[in-house]
Write a protein that holds these residues in place. Structure first.
Motif, PDB file in Angstrom:
ATOM      1  N   ALA A  37       0.845  -1.203   0.000  1.00 14.16           N
ATOM      2  CA  ALA A  37       0.000   0.000   0.000  1.00 14.16           C
ATOM      3  C   ALA A  37       0.876   1.248   0.000  1.00 14.16           C
ATOM      4  O   ALA A  37       1.839   1.344   0.756  1.00 14.16           O
ATOM      5  CB  ALA A  37      -0.902  -0.008   1.222  1.00 14.16           C
ATOM      6  N   GLY A  38       0.546   2.165  -0.881  1.00 12.44           N
ATOM      7  CA  GLY A  38       1.342   3.383  -0.985  1.00 12.44           C
ATOM      8  C   GLY A  38       2.507   3.251  -1.944  1.00 12.44           C
ATOM      9  O   GLY A  38       3.122   4.248  -2.328  1.00 12.44           O
ATOM     10  N   GLU A  43      -3.149   0.898  -7.736  1.00 12.48           N
ATOM     11  CA  GLU A  43      -3.767   1.226  -6.462  1.00 12.48           C
ATOM     12  C   GLU A  43      -4.952   2.171  -6.620  1.00 12.48           C
ATOM     13  O   GLU A  43      -4.923   3.113  -7.404  1.00 12.48           O
ATOM     14  CB  GLU A  43      -2.718   1.872  -5.549  1.00 12.48           C
ATOM     15  CG  GLU A  43      -3.121   1.901  -4.105  1.00 12.48           C
ATOM     16  CD  GLU A  43      -1.903   2.011  -3.186  1.00 12.48           C
ATOM     17  OE1 GLU A  43      -1.641   1.071  -2.433  1.00 12.48           O
ATOM     18  OE2 GLU A  43      -1.214   3.045  -3.254  1.00 12.48           O
ATOM     19  N   ASP A 100      -4.296   4.580  -1.025  1.00  9.13           N
ATOM     20  CA  ASP A 100      -3.278   4.119  -0.084  1.00  9.13           C
ATOM     21  C   ASP A 100      -3.955   3.921   1.270  1.00  9.13           C
ATOM     22  O   ASP A 100      -4.330   4.897   1.941  1.00  9.13           O
ATOM     23  CB  ASP A 100      -2.158   5.162   0.023  1.00  9.13           C
ATOM     24  CG  ASP A 100      -1.121   4.770   1.074  1.00  9.13           C
ATOM     25  OD1 ASP A 100      -1.203   3.644   1.610  1.00  9.13           O
ATOM     26  OD2 ASP A 100      -0.229   5.604   1.354  1.00  9.13           O
ATOM     27  N   TRP A 152      -2.652   2.382   3.960  1.00 10.19           N
ATOM     28  CA  TRP A 152      -1.764   2.188   5.112  1.00 10.19           C
ATOM     29  C   TRP A 152      -2.087   3.148   6.273  1.00 10.19           C
ATOM     30  O   TRP A 152      -2.196   2.713   7.425  1.00 10.19           O
ATOM     31  CB  TRP A 152      -0.313   2.293   4.663  1.00 10.19           C
ATOM     32  CG  TRP A 152       0.704   2.161   5.760  1.00 10.19           C
ATOM     33  CD1 TRP A 152       1.723   3.014   6.020  1.00 10.19           C
ATOM     34  CD2 TRP A 152       0.812   1.117   6.750  1.00 10.19           C
ATOM     35  NE1 TRP A 152       2.454   2.579   7.101  1.00 10.19           N
ATOM     36  CE2 TRP A 152       1.915   1.421   7.569  1.00 10.19           C
ATOM     37  CE3 TRP A 152       0.078  -0.036   7.032  1.00 10.19           C
ATOM     38  CZ2 TRP A 152       2.308   0.620   8.643  1.00 10.19           C
ATOM     39  CZ3 TRP A 152       0.456  -0.836   8.110  1.00 10.19           C
ATOM     40  CH2 TRP A 152       1.564  -0.509   8.893  1.00 10.19           C
TER      41      TRP A 152
END
Lengths: 586, 109
Positions: free
Chosen positions: A150-151, A156, A159, A161
């Motif tokens: 994530a990130g 994606e 994100d 996180w």
């Protein structure tokens, strides 16, 4: 009437267990009153300690929860060093030696052979390095799963996180949620791969978009009540709720409080929220959530991205894991390394930490396929990194059978398992690699081996599912497997069809070889194994292949549960070095 | 003397007086059980569902399946062993033939 475990939890549970645990650790194993051991072992789980099986009394498995499987190289080194110092048991595993780390399907870390008196020092070292065992087991919020990338992942939606960190901070050690009727597994998916595997969790946040107040909002659809355990697998069900990122904590609090209050505390076999969803249906669950637990109007579900999911999806057009070299959103690269059966020796763990640090990585990820990912490798360093000798054992380009094999703990340590698992799956994978041609175009072939119906290796969502069983061979009881075919997640998740039952463990590789030969001959052009299985009915599936003895040799056919340790030279229960509770004349 | 019995770890084992005494994973030969119609049920114990102790007898209902015919189910009450006067638990031999009972043994007077 509340179950016996509920009675123990009413007396002492949650954060307060720690003081007792540390006191017992100081005074030693024998200080736990004999008539209180069951109760304390049940409570210790909340702090990540799980008493090992019969024959291994006084030793514990320790689980470290790592949200979304993210750790730093420094933390990886700490785990490896702790394993080397404290997780060395009285006997060696023939494959991994005396000390090792297990990387689990829920992105946690497990160490074995932990002794009670070492727990304070281990806790101190873990916590000094930002790691913890809190709520790693027991009836509470468990480790939150999702993509460790994530990130960083280029594919994606959001994100997640920061959101997962917020959930972790809110629900770890929170007395309002620390005593739930049963475990509570949460998945947060922010990518378009579906790598959070939300469908098999109690609560899943799935990427979605929705028009709200004239603007397109990126957020999540909510699903509830998934899980694989027992012979009652359920896919998480759509409760028709869209959740903005800033509302994730509110919605999570509401649903987990609903579970706390309405879950079955009388019967632990009926306690998971999947059974409450069965009983209520999704409309009632949504109504109760809205009326009693959330103080804003819940939007209806948005448009999901499930048609893009490829993680563990059995698709022919993409691989279903993070193995290999992938470009990150920032132009650096992450490398997915194949970890056979999710286990690394302590020495290799430390070596990998050193390597990751040397190349400037800031994050090592644990995936739900029991593999490790090293992030943040500069393009200019890729060639050197790929040439490192350690990557011969943890390959970014493994053989498809090595790449796709995962296994649970098994009778090596687990009370529930019926059969030996990890070492057997290594032998299966090696035999398949040496003897079975890989079907054209197949890069990852998923074989999940679970020792029992608890399904910790997620057997129902694999190309080939193996679930521990017993059968008789020449009249003698031997370890065996039920074999399922064609499971997977993705846009339209599907549990495996159980096709061959009670196959003796030494005939499983022959069955797989025969099955793949049939698949290669009869598949349509470019057809995935999962699609091939899906277009056959149950009767046809049973005619595809037969089990068969081959050159494969299985040294674990006997009842490994009746050993104190399956690989010890003297393996009988009476040879156990553990302090047994049984009187000598028993 | 009261005997404390629990099933623990998701039904993985039967505890008698706070000691792990009977595991899942063993094969039991059962006569006259309702799990299947085989003359003798070759029963793989997969999980303890209910446990009880009345006097010296420790009994359980066990989930599992017959490995001869594949039928799954939960046994009637099956004696797991007995606790002697000194409080020691003596497990039954699983390789013997056992006959589960629809009802638990009556408590001794």
């Amino acid at each position: 009437m509340p179950s016996k475990v509920e009675g123990w939890k009413d007396e002492v549970y949650g954060t307060e267990i720690r003081d007792h645990l540390l006191e017992f650790a100081e005074d030693g194993w024998e200080s736990i009153p004999e008539d209180e051991r069951d109760a304390w072992f049940e409570r210790f789980k909340w702090w990540g300690l799980y008493h090992q099986r019969k024959g291994q009394e006084s030793y514990f498995m320790m689980r470290i929860g790592t949200p979304m499987g993210r750790i730093t190289p420094e933390q990886l080194r700490v785990v490896g060093e702790l394993a080397a110092e404290y997780a060395t048991g009285p006997a060696e595993n023939p494959e991994w030696g005396g000390a090792y780390c297990d990387w689990t399907t829920r992105q946690s870390i497990q160490l074995h052979w932990i002794e009670l008196q070492d727990v304070p020092d281990i806790f101190e070292e873990l916590e000094a390095n930002g790691l913890s065992t809190i709520q790693a087991c027991g009836d509470s919020w468990r480790n939150i799963v999702g993509s460790p990338l994530a990130g960083r992942d280029a594919d994606e939606h959001l994100d997640v996180w920061p959101l997962v960190q917020e959930l972790n901070d809110e629900f770890n050690g929170n007395p309002a949620y620390s005593n739930l009727p049963r475990k509570w597994k949460v998945s947060v998916t922010g990518d378009t791969r579906g790598s959070g595997q939300g469908d098999i969790n109690d609560l899943a946040f799935e990427p979605a978009t929705k028009e709200l107040d004239g603007e397109t909002v990126k957020g999540f659809n909510v699903r509830v009540g998934g899980g694989l355990s027992r012979k009652e697998p359920r896919l998480a069900r759509d409760v028709d709720v869209f959740c903005r990122p800033e509302r994730m904590t509110d919605v999570s609090a509401g649903i987990s409080a609903l579970f706390r209050d309405y879950g079955d505390r009388d019967d632990r076999f009926n306690a998971r929220i999947k059974f409450l969803v069965d009983e209520w249906g999704t409309e009632k669950l949504r109504r109760v959530l809205q009326e009693e637990y959330v103080d804003y109007d819940l939007p209806t579900a948005g448009e999901d991205l499930r048609d893009q999911y490829d993680y563990n999806a059995g698709r022919a057009d993409s691989t279903g894991d993070y193995i290999g070299v992938h470009e990150q959103a920032d132009g650096q690269y992450f490398l997915g390394l194949s970890v056979l059966m999710g286990r690394t020796s302590a020495a290799d763990t430390i070596a990998l930490a050193d390597l990751a640090e040397e190349y400037g990585s800031e994050m090592v990820g644990i995936t739900q396929r029991q593999n490790l990912v090293v992030a943040d490798i500069a393009e200019a360093d890729l060639e050197d990194f790929l040439a490192e000798p350690l990557l011969e054992r943890y390959a970014p380009d493994p053989h498809p059978f090595m790449r796709g094999s995962i296994a649970c703990t098994g009778t090596e340590y687990c009370s529930l398992s019926i059969v030996e698992t990890k070492n057997r799956m290594v032998r299966y994978a090696r035999w398949l690699k040496e003897n079975v041609p890989v079907p054209e175009g197949v890069e990852d072939f998923h074989i999940h081996l679970s020792g029992c119906t608890a399904s910790c290796a997620q057997p129902q969502i694999a190309d080939i599912s193996l679930r521990g069983m017993k059968t008789r061979k020449d009249g003698e009881p031997v370890e065996a497997f039920d074999v399922g075919l064609g499971g997977g997640l993705g846009e339209n998740p599907q549990f495996a069809d159980w096709v061959e039952m009670r196959v003796a463990a030494d005939e499983v590789p022959g069955y797989i070889a025969n099955l793949l030969e049939t698949f290669e001959v009869r598949r349509e052009d470019g057809e995935s194994f999962r699609d091939f299985v899906a277009r056959h009915d149950e009767e046809a599936l049973q005619t595809l292949a037969d089990p068969e003895e081959t050159s494969y040799h299985d040294p674990f056919m006997h009842n490994t549960k009746m050993t104190w340790y399956p690989y010890a030279e003297e393996d009988g229960l009476d040879a156990s070095p553990a302090p047994s509770g049984e009187p000598a004349d028993d | 003397m009261t005997t404390a019995v629990h099933q623990l770890d998701d039904g993985a084992w039967l505890s008698v007086n706070d000691e792990r005494r009977v595991n899942v994973g063993d094969l039991w030969l059962l006569a006259g059980d309702s799990v299947c119609d085989c003359p003798l049920t070759d029963f793989l114990a997969e999980g303890f569902v209910e446990v009880a102790a009345d006097g010296p007898a420790v009994e359980a209902r066990v989930a599992g399946q017959c490995i001869a015919c594949g039928a799954s189910g939960v046994t009637d009450w099956l004696e797991m062993g007995r606790v002697d006067r000194e409080g020691r638990f003596r497990a039954v031999e699983t390789i013997s033939v056992h006959r589960p009972r629809p009802d638990r043994r009556p408590s001794p007077e």
